[in-house]
Design a protein around this motif. Sequence first.
Motif, PDB file in Angstrom:
ATOM      1  N   ARG A  25       0.813  -1.209   0.000  1.00  0.00           N
ATOM      2  CA  ARG A  25       0.000   0.000   0.000  1.00  0.00           C
ATOM      3  C   ARG A  25       0.852   1.268   0.000  1.00  0.00           C
ATOM      4  O   ARG A  25       0.627   2.210   0.761  1.00  0.00           O
ATOM      5  N   CYS A  26       1.869   1.236  -0.810  1.00  0.00           N
ATOM      6  CA  CYS A  26       2.639   2.453  -0.983  1.00  0.00           C
ATOM      7  C   CYS A  26       3.090   2.541  -2.439  1.00  0.00           C
ATOM      8  O   CYS A  26       3.077   1.554  -3.158  1.00  0.00           O
ATOM      9  N   ASP A  27       3.462   3.709  -2.808  1.00  0.00           N
ATOM     10  CA  ASP A  27       3.878   3.922  -4.190  1.00  0.00           C
ATOM     11  C   ASP A  27       5.243   3.289  -4.423  1.00  0.00           C
ATOM     12  O   ASP A  27       6.094   3.280  -3.542  1.00  0.00           O
ATOM     13  N   VAL A  28       5.401   2.777  -5.647  1.00  0.00           N
ATOM     14  CA  VAL A  28       6.647   2.095  -5.970  1.00  0.00           C
ATOM     15  C   VAL A  28       7.850   3.039  -5.901  1.00  0.00           C
ATOM     16  O   VAL A  28       8.978   2.625  -5.687  1.00  0.00           O
ATOM     17  N   ASN A  29       7.585   4.306  -6.067  1.00  0.00           N
ATOM     18  CA  ASN A  29       8.683   5.278  -6.015  1.00  0.00           C
ATOM     19  C   ASN A  29       8.800   5.972  -4.659  1.00  0.00           C
ATOM     20  O   ASN A  29       9.606   6.870  -4.486  1.00  0.00           O
ATOM     21  N   SER A  30       7.953   5.548  -3.746  1.00  0.00           N
ATOM     22  CA  SER A  30       7.971   6.205  -2.443  1.00  0.00           C
ATOM     23  C   SER A  30       9.190   5.799  -1.638  1.00  0.00           C
ATOM     24  O   SER A  30       9.796   4.743  -1.862  1.00  0.00           O
ATOM     25  N   PHE A  77      19.208  14.043  -1.844  1.00  0.00           N
ATOM     26  CA  PHE A  77      19.620  12.685  -2.178  1.00  0.00           C
ATOM     27  C   PHE A  77      18.420  11.768  -2.373  1.00  0.00           C
ATOM     28  O   PHE A  77      18.505  10.778  -3.055  1.00  0.00           O
ATOM     29  N   GLU A  78      17.354  12.164  -1.763  1.00  0.00           N
ATOM     30  CA  GLU A  78      16.232  11.239  -1.719  1.00  0.00           C
ATOM     31  C   GLU A  78      15.682  10.914  -3.102  1.00  0.00           C
ATOM     32  O   GLU A  78      15.249   9.799  -3.375  1.00  0.00           O
ATOM     33  N   ASP A  79      15.690  11.907  -3.948  1.00  0.00           N
ATOM     34  CA  ASP A  79      15.029  11.717  -5.231  1.00  0.00           C
ATOM     35  C   ASP A  79      15.701  10.704  -6.126  1.00  0.00           C
ATOM     36  O   ASP A  79      15.055   9.949  -6.827  1.00  0.00           O
ATOM     37  N   ASN A  80      16.995  10.700  -6.125  1.00  0.00           N
ATOM     38  CA  ASN A  80      17.635   9.821  -7.098  1.00  0.00           C
ATOM     39  C   ASN A  80      18.581   8.811  -6.479  1.00  0.00           C
ATOM     40  O   ASN A  80      19.110   7.965  -7.164  1.00  0.00           O
ATOM     41  N   LEU A  81      18.810   8.921  -5.221  1.00  0.00           N
ATOM     42  CA  LEU A  81      19.715   7.961  -4.604  1.00  0.00           C
ATOM     43  C   LEU A  81      18.997   7.231  -3.495  1.00  0.00           C
ATOM     44  O   LEU A  81      18.617   7.814  -2.501  1.00  0.00           O
ATOM     45  N   TRP A  82      18.844   6.002  -3.710  1.00  0.00           N
ATOM     46  CA  TRP A  82      18.223   5.251  -2.614  1.00  0.00           C
ATOM     47  C   TRP A  82      18.889   3.920  -2.400  1.00  0.00           C
ATOM     48  O   TRP A  82      18.419   3.080  -1.680  1.00  0.00           O
ATOM     49  N   PRO A 127      20.650   6.186   8.303  1.00  0.00           N
ATOM     50  CA  PRO A 127      20.392   7.604   8.444  1.00  0.00           C
ATOM     51  C   PRO A 127      18.898   7.879   8.432  1.00  0.00           C
ATOM     52  O   PRO A 127      18.109   7.047   8.001  1.00  0.00           O
ATOM     53  N   ASP A 128      18.549   9.029   8.916  1.00  0.00           N
ATOM     54  CA  ASP A 128      17.158   9.430   8.817  1.00  0.00           C
ATOM     55  C   ASP A 128      16.901   9.819   7.373  1.00  0.00           C
ATOM     56  O   ASP A 128      17.355  10.832   6.886  1.00  0.00           O
ATOM     57  N   PHE A 129      16.176   8.969   6.699  1.00  0.00           N
ATOM     58  CA  PHE A 129      15.983   9.177   5.269  1.00  0.00           C
ATOM     59  C   PHE A 129      15.351  10.525   4.953  1.00  0.00           C
ATOM     60  O   PHE A 129      15.622  11.132   3.937  1.00  0.00           O
ATOM     61  N   ALA A 130      14.520  10.977   5.872  1.00  0.00           N
ATOM     62  CA  ALA A 130      13.819  12.228   5.613  1.00  0.00           C
ATOM     63  C   ALA A 130      14.782  13.401   5.577  1.00  0.00           C
ATOM     64  O   ALA A 130      14.485  14.450   5.022  1.00  0.00           O
ATOM     65  N   GLU A 131      15.935  13.204   6.172  1.00  0.00           N
ATOM     66  CA  GLU A 131      16.888  14.304   6.221  1.00  0.00           C
ATOM     67  C   GLU A 131      17.830  14.331   5.032  1.00  0.00           C
ATOM     68  O   GLU A 131      18.689  15.182   4.932  1.00  0.00           O
ATOM     69  N   ARG A 141      11.110   2.125  -1.093  1.00  0.00           N
ATOM     70  CA  ARG A 141      12.560   2.018  -1.294  1.00  0.00           C
ATOM     71  C   ARG A 141      13.221   1.444  -0.050  1.00  0.00           C
ATOM     72  O   ARG A 141      14.139   0.633  -0.125  1.00  0.00           O
ATOM     73  N   ASP A 142      12.731   1.889   1.092  1.00  0.00           N
ATOM     74  CA  ASP A 142      13.298   1.371   2.341  1.00  0.00           C
ATOM     75  C   ASP A 142      13.074  -0.133   2.467  1.00  0.00           C
ATOM     76  O   ASP A 142      13.961  -0.876   2.882  1.00  0.00           O
ATOM     77  N   VAL A 143      11.874  -0.524   2.107  1.00  0.00           N
ATOM     78  CA  VAL A 143      11.560  -1.957   2.193  1.00  0.00           C
ATOM     79  C   VAL A 143      12.463  -2.750   1.255  1.00  0.00           C
ATOM     80  O   VAL A 143      13.004  -3.792   1.628  1.00  0.00           O
ATOM     81  N   VAL A 144      12.619  -2.228   0.065  1.00  0.00           N
ATOM     82  CA  VAL A 144      13.474  -2.917  -0.899  1.00  0.00           C
ATOM     83  C   VAL A 144      14.891  -3.018  -0.367  1.00  0.00           C
ATOM     84  O   VAL A 144      15.526  -4.081  -0.392  1.00  0.00           O
TER      85      VAL A 144
END
Length: 387
Positions: free
Chosen positions: A203-208, A370-375, A362-366, A212-215
């Motif tokens: 129940r989340c977007d594939v690009n969310s 980087f969040e947009d293209n590096l995960w 790291p706190d991903f939200a911070e 990404r964290d789950v992956v």
Amino acid sequence: MSRACASPFPPLYKPHVSSSPSLHPTTIQINTPRRPVRSLVHRPLPLIIKLPSLSQLMDVAAAGMGFDDLEEMLGTVSPAGSAVSAAGSEDEADLRRGPWTVEEDVLLVNYIAKHGEGRWNSLARSAGLKRTGKSCRLRWLNYLRPDVRRGNITAAEQLLILELHSRWGNRWSKIAQHLPGRTDNEIKNYWRTRVQKHAKQLRCDVNSKQFRDVVRCIWIPRLVERIQAEQASSAAAGDGDMTAVAPAVGVPAATVSAPAACLRMSSYNTQSVVGQCPHHHHHLNYSEPSQTTTAMSPDDTSSSALRSSLTTEAAAHAHNLASTTTTPMNEGGVVVQQEEDVFGGNWSELLTATNDSMIGLPDFAELGEFEDNLWSLEDLCLHQHCS
DNA sequence: AAGAGCATCAACCGCTATGGC
DNA sequence: GGCCATAGCGGTTGATGCTCT
């Protein structure tokens, strides 16, 4: 044995019963091909054919033989007249669309065997195909090429796709360059059907970020674990045949122009990184094909490089990472876990369940920009390491 | 057994990039 | 520089087969 082969059109007669292609002729009914489509000029009838042996297929292509020859060789029973001859009576301007027939495939393969690829529009005309050049090109690249590989995406390939997609997004062709024998279309389909399905389950977007964290935290470690388990079981069997470990990765050296992809999981336990991310040891050294400094033999595919560089130590770490859920194994130590197991519950539940694994992340939200293209984990860890 | 719903994937479409004239 | 043909890419479609009810 490896199912990959250098047949002129190996997967052509792939029935939907999944079994490795026989080396011997087999009689089977196929509803050629699966997809009759919009504005289809000729709706193909089911063909009762004999599956040709690989050697027969190669002979046909090598000798520049046509469908008639193949038909004679196999005793093929086809519906009244070939599609080509049927089309021949139609207006020359009529272009066929929709599924390709065996006859068309033979024409295309034979023509390319004689004259090579390129100039697809003129090729289509010269070959006597009532298809657009575009259609011919697609058919060749995605289906008829000798080095195209079909079948299930292996764990190693999944790992590559996940990692490369994390870097490049929907650059399917670029990703496909690093999975020998796989087409961009196949990878794209895999992503849209399998990966997006998992995102939907969670129940989340594939690009969310959540997905990404789950992956990163669950799926990839699980894949590593599975690859290791397969390797271990193979080693235990003592056969030394890597294609037995990951059959679909066994690409014949002669048919693959090695993309020289260098996704090296050479250091899943790189201490400098692990120091910051104690439970995440992905250290993916990636080089662009043109930049690789690693000499690779023709059969040294990215997948095999990846495969061979996975260490048991890495497996141990990966296992730790995935230890919050039990991976069922059979007596031989082969992982029998279903993919879906990994994706039970929603993403927050999953990440909570693997909370221990998250220590040090790291706190991903911070991460901001980087969040947009590096995960990829490596990126995250390196970012934290440098900050 | 039959119908509904879902998953898969081959093939299409539209768009952009590139190269030749 | 403009035009055209071709190649290539990513997104979308929809028939088929499978699974579930």
